[in-house]
Design a protein around this motif. Structure first.
Motif, PDB file in Angstrom:
ATOM      1  N   ILE A 120      -5.249  -3.680  -5.344  1.00 39.98           N
ATOM      2  CA  ILE A 120      -4.311  -3.320  -6.397  1.00 39.98           C
ATOM      3  C   ILE A 120      -5.059  -3.022  -7.684  1.00 39.98           C
ATOM      4  O   ILE A 120      -4.726  -2.104  -8.430  1.00 39.98           O
ATOM      5  N   GLU A 150      -6.369   0.410  -7.551  1.00 35.37           N
ATOM      6  CA  GLU A 150      -5.294   1.355  -7.847  1.00 35.37           C
ATOM      7  C   GLU A 150      -5.147   1.549  -9.347  1.00 35.37           C
ATOM      8  O   GLU A 150      -4.962   2.657  -9.831  1.00 35.37           O
ATOM      9  N   SER A 206       2.539  10.230  -2.554  1.00 38.03           N
ATOM     10  CA  SER A 206       1.165   9.763  -2.747  1.00 38.03           C
ATOM     11  C   SER A 206       1.008   9.055  -4.081  1.00 38.03           C
ATOM     12  O   SER A 206       0.095   8.256  -4.263  1.00 38.03           O
ATOM     13  N   THR A 207       1.905   9.325  -5.026  1.00 34.16           N
ATOM     14  CA  THR A 207       1.796   8.655  -6.311  1.00 34.16           C
ATOM     15  C   THR A 207       2.828   7.547  -6.463  1.00 34.16           C
ATOM     16  O   THR A 207       3.150   7.147  -7.565  1.00 34.16           O
ATOM     17  N   VAL A 208       3.364   7.057  -5.343  1.00 35.86           N
ATOM     18  CA  VAL A 208       4.535   6.181  -5.436  1.00 35.86           C
ATOM     19  C   VAL A 208       4.274   4.926  -6.266  1.00 35.86           C
ATOM     20  O   VAL A 208       5.154   4.449  -6.974  1.00 35.86           O
ATOM     21  N   LEU A 209       3.042   4.440  -6.233  1.00 33.06           N
ATOM     22  CA  LEU A 209       2.762   3.221  -6.997  1.00 33.06           C
ATOM     23  C   LEU A 209       2.914   3.446  -8.494  1.00 33.06           C
ATOM     24  O   LEU A 209       3.202   2.538  -9.243  1.00 33.06           O
ATOM     25  N   TYR A 251      -5.271  -4.489   5.693  1.00 29.32           N
ATOM     26  CA  TYR A 251      -5.236  -3.029   5.602  1.00 29.32           C
ATOM     27  C   TYR A 251      -4.508  -2.377   6.775  1.00 29.32           C
ATOM     28  O   TYR A 251      -4.057  -1.257   6.636  1.00 29.32           O
ATOM     29  N   ILE A 252      -4.385  -3.058   7.868  1.00 29.35           N
ATOM     30  CA  ILE A 252      -3.663  -2.430   8.975  1.00 29.35           C
ATOM     31  C   ILE A 252      -2.247  -2.959   9.049  1.00 29.35           C
ATOM     32  O   ILE A 252      -1.294  -2.191   9.165  1.00 29.35           O
ATOM     33  N   GLN A 259      -0.918  -4.377   6.482  1.00 35.15           N
ATOM     34  CA  GLN A 259      -0.470  -4.301   5.087  1.00 35.15           C
ATOM     35  C   GLN A 259       0.006  -5.654   4.551  1.00 35.15           C
ATOM     36  O   GLN A 259       0.975  -5.745   3.798  1.00 35.15           O
ATOM     37  N   PRO A 314       8.248  -0.440  -4.392  1.00 38.84           N
ATOM     38  CA  PRO A 314       7.778   0.771  -3.739  1.00 38.84           C
ATOM     39  C   PRO A 314       7.181   0.437  -2.379  1.00 38.84           C
ATOM     40  O   PRO A 314       6.593  -0.624  -2.199  1.00 38.84           O
ATOM     41  N   GLU A 364       0.960   1.804   0.472  1.00 42.76           N
ATOM     42  CA  GLU A 364      -0.113   1.271   1.295  1.00 42.76           C
ATOM     43  C   GLU A 364      -1.194   0.719   0.388  1.00 42.76           C
ATOM     44  O   GLU A 364      -1.573   1.355  -0.582  1.00 42.76           O
ATOM     45  N   LEU A 365      -1.674  -0.454   0.723  1.00 41.20           N
ATOM     46  CA  LEU A 365      -2.799  -0.985  -0.032  1.00 41.20           C
ATOM     47  C   LEU A 365      -4.005  -0.105   0.250  1.00 41.20           C
ATOM     48  O   LEU A 365      -4.357   0.109   1.404  1.00 41.20           O
ATOM     49  N   PRO A 366      -4.615   0.440  -0.777  1.00 41.68           N
ATOM     50  CA  PRO A 366      -5.774   1.298  -0.525  1.00 41.68           C
ATOM     51  C   PRO A 366      -6.958   0.459  -0.097  1.00 41.68           C
ATOM     52  O   PRO A 366      -7.123  -0.673  -0.538  1.00 41.68           O
ATOM     53  N   PHE A 367      -7.762   1.046   0.769  1.00 43.78           N
ATOM     54  CA  PHE A 367      -8.898   0.288   1.298  1.00 43.78           C
ATOM     55  C   PHE A 367     -10.065   0.332   0.330  1.00 43.78           C
ATOM     56  O   PHE A 367     -10.502   1.395  -0.080  1.00 43.78           O
TER      57      PHE A 367
END
Lengths: 103, 320, 393
Positions: C46, C49, C181-184, C329-330, C332, C348, C351-354
């Motif tokens: 996070i 992000e 893609s910008t949902v966060l 990550y898989i 979530q 929202p 997906e947690l970015p890796f």
């Protein structure tokens, strides 16, 4: 080298390869969309993520809360309707509200 | 005061170290007072057993302290993002008045603990255990230093102030500064470099002469001149900036973490030289391979720092 | 220090001989490491992000404070700010929160000058099937996914009636939705022309929410913010680096809180291991006795115990990290990520970015393995000094 050490070594090797496969998988599938996000922020210009927005001072913390980083101190985890004063009216234009009154 | 995960980890480890080293300290006092190899009574026998526990504890602390030192620098680098004005660990370390001392003690303790283990290894090979008393006296001193370091470290992190604006490394390591480093800049860099290479060539010569006292002294001098010349001259080539002298910034990603390589090779080189010569002076039978090791790592260090200006000259055709 | 292969082999076989005990310890240790690393991974993701967009945020934001609260700032100040040396541009902004009572959520409404050409290119990337002519002609807005969803739950499919400050309704068309893609960042955002925002909030045309400055040389930011403070003492100047600090703090704080709790459980674990390592069965005692009778030194037995401890902790460490990576990550990170999510009706689906850096691995290492090893030092020494005749008797 004894048989057991051989087993152990191959087990550790197995763990390492699982780890590498996992990491490779993640590197290949996850993308951060850095460019799109930056474009969006450039237009909107507001900080923070939309993960907590129940109360407005939480959403853009750095802008909306004037004095401290954690609004009312870290001990208190504020919960939206109960610790937050909001001038709502439950019968304004007959719109129902989620906040319930107990008279 | 921060409560970052890294600082909590460092605190936790420090408390473990403190707990075990107090244990070891009490035992060492006992050993120093009552040790007598020739006696065969219950107490001497018990002390012999306890000395093994102390050695185990010290090995444990030393083996953790090595990566922990790197981790400390890592943490300071990370905190520098939060503290206003700091660009790297230098700003963080110098934002507290005793920050530099903390560093000095950290390095000193690494040397002493490392040396202690080398001494211990030699002692256990000796049937007479003749060095045991000396060994534990050294530990009593080392314990004091360790406690000072831990107190410094805990008060260092708890007195960090986010609101204070600290000076960045660019100003700390400059001619005009009044910081604790400024005396270095009174030395002309040409002299410092000449001296650095002179010391290194002496080091090479002495390592072939195999004379322990000379080799010991030259290693200590080499360590100091290496650091000074790194700040004065070589650092500017790593950054490719004539005004940037910071010895911390090249620990960051932008410079491919080259600083860790430099410091580690320098540490291994001088450490094996210093401890090896002292041990050889104590015991003539000690193996002489430390000359080779020390020379090898010191040469790697010199090769790396020398490569930077040369590559710069080849690329740009001028000196900074 | 030389490593003796036979000793390692012996350590391994002695682990296998007590398989139930070893597996129990590996299991507990793995779960501890798993829990800790999951929390750190989530917090890192996070944070990442947040940090990737940091440079796009305004370099300086000027807010006005009145009676200790944020108040709207006069638009006339823009010209004065522009006169400061080094200031490249000063843009007045209008934004705020709109509370939608039906659902009990806050929307963030952001005003932009107009859906102009300058944004056109950016918008095409951000927004799905956009019609610029439509946007300019009618009163319309672009909304985030979360807003769209909440509105359609309340039967607002194509438009929305904002309740203005004076109680009137303002009907605004929903023209399109931000890409997921910008949902966060965009989940609760409503973007519309500035004059509409002023209208809905009932704000004066002479005032704006805050002013955003752009500085040609980033190194001048502290000086310029000082100058603004002197020019307008009633303002609050927020620089880009203030935002960075606030980002860093909130997540360090949250994972720090968790870690403070973790330290307690780590010490409990320490106790368990200490206990396990000191309580020896008679069979183990016999084993030590035989070894000593065979001429093993105290050092050798301690070494074996260390090898055992290291093997156990290393395997648990690897296992813990593998499971944590999979979980975070898989899968979530169900349940755990709520710690960082806060309370919101507009959650929202992201997906947690890796992201994985060396420092986190280091941190995990220092928080777990040394504690385990430390716990066995004294028990294994006590085992090792037992006399052969004592235990064999």
């Amino acid at each position: 080298m004894s048989k057991l050490s051989y087993y152990l070594l191959s087990f550790i090797f197995l763990l390492f390869s699982i780890l590498t496969i996992e990491l490779l998988y993640m590197y290949s599938t996850f993308s951060l969309h850095v460019k799109e996000k930056n474009n969006f922020i450039a237009i909107v210009g507001l900080p923070d993520l939309a993960i907590s927005n129940g109360a407005n001072f939480i959403r853009h913390r750095s802008y909306s809360d004037t004095f401290s980083i954690f609004s009312n101190g870290p001990e208190l985890l504020e919960y939206f309707p109960s610790t937050f004063t909001y001038s709502y009216s439950n019968n304004y234009k007959n719109t129902p509200s989620r906040i319930e009154f107990e008279n | 005061m921060f409560l970052t995960p890294e600082i909590i980890a460092i605190y936790t480890l420090n408390i473990i170290f403190l707990f075990f080293s107090i244990f070891a300290f009490i035992i060492s006092i006992n050993i120093v007072m009552h040790w007598n190899v020739n006696r065969t009574d219950e107490r001497q026998y018990g002390l012999e057993k306890k000395s093994i526990l102390v050695a185990t504890i010290i090995k444990f602390i030393f083996i953790l302290k090595l990566p922990l030192f790197i981790f400390f620098v890592f943490t300071a680098n990370k905190i520098s993002g939060v503290i206003t004005g700091a660009m790297c660990a230098a700003g963080v370390v110098n934002s507290i008045s005793f920050g530099l001392w903390l560093f000095v003690f950290k390095i000193l303790n690494l040397f002493i603990f490392g040396f202690w283990i080398a001494l211990h290894n030699m002692d256990t090979k000796d049937e007479q255990l003749s060095l045991t008393k000396l060994k534990f006296s050294i530990f009593i001193v080392a314990f004091m230093l360790l406690v000072i370091e831990i107190i410094y470290e805990i008060s260092f992190f708890s007195s960090l102030n986010i609101d204070k604006i600290v000076s960045c490394c660019g100003t700390l390591f400059s001619v005009a500064s009044s910081s604790s480093f400024s005396f270095i800049f009174n030395i002309p860099s040409s002299i410092a470099i000449g001296f650095f290479y002179l010391i290194f060539s002496l080091l090479v010569v002495f390592s072939f002469l195999k004379n322990e006292p000379l080799f010991l002294v030259i290693n200590i001098i080499f360590f100091i001149t290496a650091l000074i010349s790194l700040i004065l001259f070589f650092g500017t080539y790593i950054y490719e900036l004539p005004t940037h002298h910071c010895p911390y910034c090249f620990l960051q990603q932008e410079y491919y973490y080259v600083g860790y390589l430099l410091y580690i090779t320098l540490f291994i080189g001088t450490f094996s030289g210093i401890s090896g010569s002292i041990l050889s002076m104590l015991n003539r039978k000690n193996r002489k391979d430390f000359y080779k090791k020390s020379l090898l790592f010191n040469s790697i260090y010199v090769a790396i720092v020398t490569a930077y200006p040369i590559v710069y000259y080849i690329k740009n055709g001028v000196w900074l | 220090m030389k490593i003796n292969h036979y000793l390692i082999g012996f350590a391994i076989s002695s682990l296998f001989r007590r398989d139930a005990k070893s597996f129990f310890i590996i299991f507990i240790f793995t779960s501890l490491i798993f829990l800790l690393s999951s929390i750190l991974f989530i917090s890192n993701s996070i944070k990442e992000e947040l940090f990737i967009t940091l440079d796009s945020l305004p370099q300086i934001t000027v807010q006005k404070l009145q009676a200790g609260r944020h108040a709207n700032i006069e638009i006339s100040r823009v010209d004065k700010l522009l006169k400061l040396n080094g200031v490249q541009s000063a843009i007045p902004r209008v934004w705020g929160y709109y509370y939608f009572e039906n659902a009990g959520v806050n929307f963030s409404i952001v005003g932009i000058d107009s859906f102009d050409k300058q944004y056109k290119k950016n918008f095409e990337e951000l927004v799905e099937n956009i019609d610029f002519d439509e946007l300019e002609k009618n009163d319309s807005m672009i909304v985030g996914e979360g807003v769209k969803e909440i509105l359609s739950q309340n039967y607002y499919k194509d438009f929305f009636n904002f309740v203005k400050a004076d109680g009137e309704l303002k009907k605004i068309k929903i023209s399109s939705v931000f890409k997921s893609s910008t949902v966060l960042e965009s989940n609760d955002i409503i973007l519309m022309p500035k004059n509409l925002v002023l209208d809905i909030f009932g704000m004066s045309k002479l005032k704006v929410t805050d002013i955003v400055l752009e500085v040609a040389n980033p190194q001048e930011i502290p000086t310029i913010s000082q100058k603004i403070k002197n020019l307008f003492p009633d303002t609050r100047v927020i620089t880009n680096s203030d935002l960075r600090v606030s980002y860093q703090n909130i997540f360090d704080y949250k994972s720090g809180m968790f870690l403070a709790l973790f330290v307690v459980s780590a010490f409990t674990f320490f106790m368990i291991i200490y206990d396990k390592a000191s309580g020896l069965s008679s069979e183990e005692k016999r084993e030590i006795g035989v070894l000593k009778a065979l001429g093993w030194k105290i050092d050798d037995i301690i070494k074996i115990k260390f090898y055992e401890a290291f093997i156990v902790s290393f395997i648990s460490f690897l296992l813990g990290i593998i499971v944590a990576l999979f979980f975070v990550y898989i899968l979530q990170a169900p349940l755990l990520r709520d710690i960082f999510m806060g309370y919101s009706r507009l959650k929202p689906a992201f997906e947690l970015p890796f992201i994985l850096d060396l420092q986190t691995i280091f941190l995990l290492f220092f928080l777990t393995i040394p504690i385990y090893i430390a716990a066995i030092i004294i028990p294994s020494w006590r085992v090792a000094i037992m006399n052969a005749d004592e235990v064999m008797r």
